[in-house]
Design an enzyme around this catalytic site. Structure first.
Site, PDB file in Angstrom:
ATOM      1  N   ASP A 177       0.870  -1.182   0.000  1.00  0.00           N
ATOM      2  CA  ASP A 177       0.000   0.000   0.000  1.00  0.00           C
ATOM      3  C   ASP A 177       0.903   1.227   0.000  1.00  0.00           C
ATOM      4  O   ASP A 177       2.129   1.095  -0.068  1.00  0.00           O
ATOM      5  CB  ASP A 177      -1.013  -0.017   1.174  1.00  0.00           C
ATOM      6  N   ASN A 204      -9.714  -0.057 -11.163  1.00  0.00           N
ATOM      7  CA  ASN A 204     -10.377   0.480 -12.366  1.00  0.00           C
ATOM      8  C   ASN A 204      -9.640   1.656 -12.994  1.00  0.00           C
ATOM      9  O   ASN A 204      -8.965   2.389 -12.288  1.00  0.00           O
ATOM     10  CB  ASN A 204     -11.796   0.912 -11.994  1.00  0.00           C
ATOM     11  N   ASP A 251     -18.696  -9.274 -12.971  1.00  0.00           N
ATOM     12  CA  ASP A 251     -19.810  -9.111 -13.914  1.00  0.00           C
ATOM     13  C   ASP A 251     -20.403 -10.479 -14.261  1.00  0.00           C
ATOM     14  O   ASP A 251     -21.619 -10.644 -14.358  1.00  0.00           O
ATOM     15  CB  ASP A 251     -19.320  -8.406 -15.184  1.00  0.00           C
ATOM     16  N   HIS A 309     -14.882  -3.897 -18.633  1.00  0.00           N
ATOM     17  CA  HIS A 309     -15.565  -3.839 -17.333  1.00  0.00           C
ATOM     18  C   HIS A 309     -16.060  -2.402 -17.179  1.00  0.00           C
ATOM     19  O   HIS A 309     -15.465  -1.578 -16.470  1.00  0.00           O
ATOM     20  CB  HIS A 309     -14.603  -4.221 -16.210  1.00  0.00           C
TER      21      HIS A 309
HETATM   22  P1  NAD Z   1     -10.121   1.390  -1.366  1.00  0.00           P
HETATM   23  O1  NAD Z   1     -10.010   2.865  -1.558  1.00  0.00           O
HETATM   24  O2  NAD Z   1     -10.873   0.867  -0.197  1.00  0.00           O
HETATM   25  O3  NAD Z   1      -8.677   0.754  -1.321  1.00  0.00           O
HETATM   26  C1  NAD Z   1      -7.716   1.061  -2.266  1.00  0.00           C
HETATM   27  C2  NAD Z   1      -6.368   0.935  -1.589  1.00  0.00           C
HETATM   28  O4  NAD Z   1      -5.369   1.101  -2.603  1.00  0.00           O
HETATM   29  C3  NAD Z   1      -6.118   2.020  -0.539  1.00  0.00           C
HETATM   30  O5  NAD Z   1      -5.669   1.432   0.676  1.00  0.00           O
HETATM   31  C4  NAD Z   1      -5.042   2.882  -1.166  1.00  0.00           C
HETATM   32  O6  NAD Z   1      -4.170   3.485  -0.224  1.00  0.00           O
HETATM   33  C5  NAD Z   1      -4.323   1.849  -2.023  1.00  0.00           C
HETATM   34  N1  NAD Z   1      -3.478   2.404  -3.081  1.00  0.00           N
HETATM   35  C6  NAD Z   1      -3.633   3.548  -3.777  1.00  0.00           C
HETATM   36  N2  NAD Z   1      -2.589   3.738  -4.609  1.00  0.00           N
HETATM   37  C7  NAD Z   1      -1.775   2.672  -4.443  1.00  0.00           C
HETATM   38  C8  NAD Z   1      -0.530   2.298  -5.009  1.00  0.00           C
HETATM   39  N3  NAD Z   1       0.091   3.064  -5.907  1.00  0.00           N
HETATM   40  N4  NAD Z   1       0.035   1.154  -4.595  1.00  0.00           N
HETATM   41  C9  NAD Z   1      -0.564   0.381  -3.668  1.00  0.00           C
HETATM   42  N5  NAD Z   1      -1.725   0.686  -3.084  1.00  0.00           N
HETATM   43  C10 NAD Z   1      -2.326   1.826  -3.467  1.00  0.00           C
HETATM   44  O7  NAD Z   1     -10.702   0.822  -2.755  1.00  0.00           O
HETATM   45  P2  NAD Z   1     -11.359  -0.606  -3.026  1.00  0.00           P
HETATM   46  O8  NAD Z   1     -12.811  -0.516  -2.763  1.00  0.00           O
HETATM   47  O9  NAD Z   1     -10.548  -1.668  -2.386  1.00  0.00           O
HETATM   48  O10 NAD Z   1     -11.213  -0.658  -4.621  1.00  0.00           O
HETATM   49  C11 NAD Z   1      -9.957  -0.774  -5.239  1.00  0.00           C
HETATM   50  C12 NAD Z   1     -10.102  -0.664  -6.756  1.00  0.00           C
HETATM   51  O11 NAD Z   1     -10.826  -1.776  -7.269  1.00  0.00           O
HETATM   52  C13 NAD Z   1     -10.865   0.569  -7.243  1.00  0.00           C
HETATM   53  O12 NAD Z   1     -10.217   1.112  -8.391  1.00  0.00           O
HETATM   54  C14 NAD Z   1     -12.226   0.020  -7.618  1.00  0.00           C
HETATM   55  O13 NAD Z   1     -12.887   0.819  -8.556  1.00  0.00           O
HETATM   56  C15 NAD Z   1     -11.807  -1.305  -8.189  1.00  0.00           C
HETATM   57  N6  NAD Z   1     -12.857  -2.339  -8.315  1.00  0.00           N
HETATM   58  C16 NAD Z   1     -12.843  -3.121  -9.429  1.00  0.00           C
HETATM   59  C17 NAD Z   1     -13.778  -4.124  -9.593  1.00  0.00           C
HETATM   60  C18 NAD Z   1     -13.804  -4.997 -10.819  1.00  0.00           C
HETATM   61  O14 NAD Z   1     -14.795  -5.737 -10.982  1.00  0.00           O
HETATM   62  N7  NAD Z   1     -12.826  -4.978 -11.676  1.00  0.00           N
HETATM   63  C19 NAD Z   1     -14.753  -4.334  -8.600  1.00  0.00           C
HETATM   64  C20 NAD Z   1     -14.733  -3.515  -7.452  1.00  0.00           C
HETATM   65  C21 NAD Z   1     -13.781  -2.514  -7.331  1.00  0.00           C
HETATM   66  C1  LMR Z   2     -17.950  -2.718  -9.632  1.00  0.00           C
HETATM   67  O1  LMR Z   2     -18.247  -3.188 -10.721  1.00  0.00           O
HETATM   68  O2  LMR Z   2     -18.667  -2.855  -8.629  1.00  0.00           O
HETATM   69  C2  LMR Z   2     -16.638  -1.979  -9.475  1.00  0.00           C
HETATM   70  O3  LMR Z   2     -15.968  -1.857 -10.710  1.00  0.00           O
HETATM   71  C3  LMR Z   2     -16.794  -0.681  -8.801  1.00  0.00           C
HETATM   72  C4  LMR Z   2     -17.454   0.337  -9.706  1.00  0.00           C
HETATM   73  O4  LMR Z   2     -16.924   1.431  -9.836  1.00  0.00           O
HETATM   74  O5  LMR Z   2     -18.501   0.012 -10.278  1.00  0.00           O
END
Ligand code: NAD
Ligand code: LMR
Length: 332
Positions: free
Chosen positions: A42, A131, A159, A187
């Site tokens: 992190d 994302n 999804d 996505h």
């Molecule tokens: P969050 O904000 O709770 O956690 C993100 C963490 O990443 C934080 O602790 C932050 O400090 C850390 N971070 C930021 N920059 C960083 C770096 N350079 N190196 C390491 N760590 C770093 O967010 P979350 O809810 O855990 O979501 C994380 C990501 O996943 C978001 O971009 C969200 O949109 C994405 N997401 C994708 C999907 C999918 O289906 N692909 C689904 C849900 C969320």
């Molecule tokens: C999701 O699909 O739930 C994640 O990618 C979070 C978002 O931004 O929709």
């Protein structure tokens, strides 16, 4: 017992990681006979929180967990890892599209691609969750030229799980009775959730979902829109993006990659396009794949009708635009 493998989770102090680390450490992803060393990455301001996560992992007394390394240094985090969950990135807020995160997040994946190139095992399996996941995965692979591009994937499994759940609820069967639902493309809200090749098991026999539903209009409209907008619906309700379901999907994706898919079943993953199904090359596009010996293969020869063609072209076009935008952000 096998030798330990090293697994890195980035964004380890965040929401998704909080559920994901539990699943990995418990053995749900790599198996009950696979000891693990967890690397948690992190950013520096989160090191205090990460310390608490490390304490909790210790306090879970997981039999398979041999060591935990918490760090803010990508060089340490990616050292010798076999599997990488790239979760760390900013999540979107209400009213944003996922591509609005490009400016905030894409540079993270350049830096991490470079670190993976230098420090990870050459057979590392990389799953990008942060994302916009598809384009971040593309950028990550571009900055890790010594690792095969097949080893970089983006998560569309959430999804797929959502789509499977919608179909199961509509038919009135348990979710595990539905298989082979496909997510094509990005996505994002242009993705194409495709139920036309899916199957459902009813009273011990397998039938095509469209034949059971007898409602193509639902499959092409309500179903597609519900899955496309589900992430936004969760954000509207929770005021935070999905986390438990995202962690479950990340575990499902990596488990299938390491352990393979079941005979006759396929899953969806964002992979670097090789031009299959007329999709442009050099974008990370979600395709149906089967997996054997840790190698994925795009399912060939599925019929694509005019409706599907239009949907595939729309989501591919968005990914080409995202690629242009991402490259200009990185080069600026
Ligand atoms: P969050 O904000 O709770 O956690 C993100 C963490 O990443 C934080 O602790 C932050 O400090 C850390 N971070 C930021 N920059 C960083 C770096 N350079 N190196 C390491 N760590 C770093 O967010 P979350 O809810 O855990 O979501 C994380 C990501 O996943 C978001 O971009 C969200 O949109 C994405 N997401 C994708 C999907 C999918 O289906 N692909 C689904 C849900 C969320
Ligand atoms: C999701 O699909 O739930 C994640 O990618 C979070 C978002 O931004 O929709």
């Amino acid at each position: 017992m096998a030798e330990s493998i090293k697994v890195v989770v980035t964004g380890a102090a965040g929401q998704i990681a909080y559920s994901l680390l539990y699943m990995i450490a418990k053995g749900d992803v790599f198996g009950q006979d696979q000891p693990l060393i967890l690397h948690l990455l992190d950013i520096p301001p989160m090191m205090g929180v990460l310390e608490g996560v490390v304490m909790e992992l210790e306090d879970c007394a997981f039999p398979l967990l041999r060591q935990v390394v918490a760090t803010a240094e990508p060089d340490v985090a990616f050292n010798d890892v076999s599997s990488a969950f790239l979760v760390g990135a900013m999540p979107r807020k209400q009213g944003m599209e996922r591509r609005d995160l490009l400016a905030a997040n894409v540079k993270i994946f350049k830096v991490q691609g470079e670190a993976i190139d230098k420090f990870a095992r050459k057979d590392v399996k990389v799953l990008v969750v942060g994302n916009p996941a598809n384009t971040n995965a593309l950028i990550c692979s571009k900055y890790a030229p010594s690792i095969p591009k097949e080893n970089f994937t983006a998560m569309t499994r959430l999804d797929q799980n959502r789509a499977q759940a919608q179909i199961a609820a509509k038919i009135g069967v348990p979710v595990c009775n539905v298989s082979n639902v496909i997510i094509w493309g990005n996505h994002s809200s242009t993705q194409f959730p495709d139920g036309s090749h899916s199957a459902v098991e009813i009273n011990g026999s397998k039938k095509p979902v469209p034949d059971v539903l007898k409602d193509d209009n639902w499959l092409r409209s309500t179903f597609v829109e519900t899955v496309q907008k589900r992430g936004a619906a969760v954000i509207n309700a929770r005021k935070m993006s999905s986390a438990m379901s995202a962690a479950k999907a990340a575990g499902d994706h990596m488990r299938n990659w390491f352990k393979g898919t079941e005979p006759g079943k396929f899953v969806s993953m964002g992979v670097v396009s090789d031009g299959a199904y007329g999709v442009p090359k050099d974008i990370v596009f979600s395709f149906p794949v089967t997996i054997e010996n840790k190698n994925w293969k795009i399912v060939p020869n599925l019929p694509i009708n005019d409706f599907a063609r239009k949907m595939l072209d729309t989501t591919a076009k968005e990914l080409e635009e995202e690629r242009t935008e991402a490259i200009s952000i990185i080069e600026a």
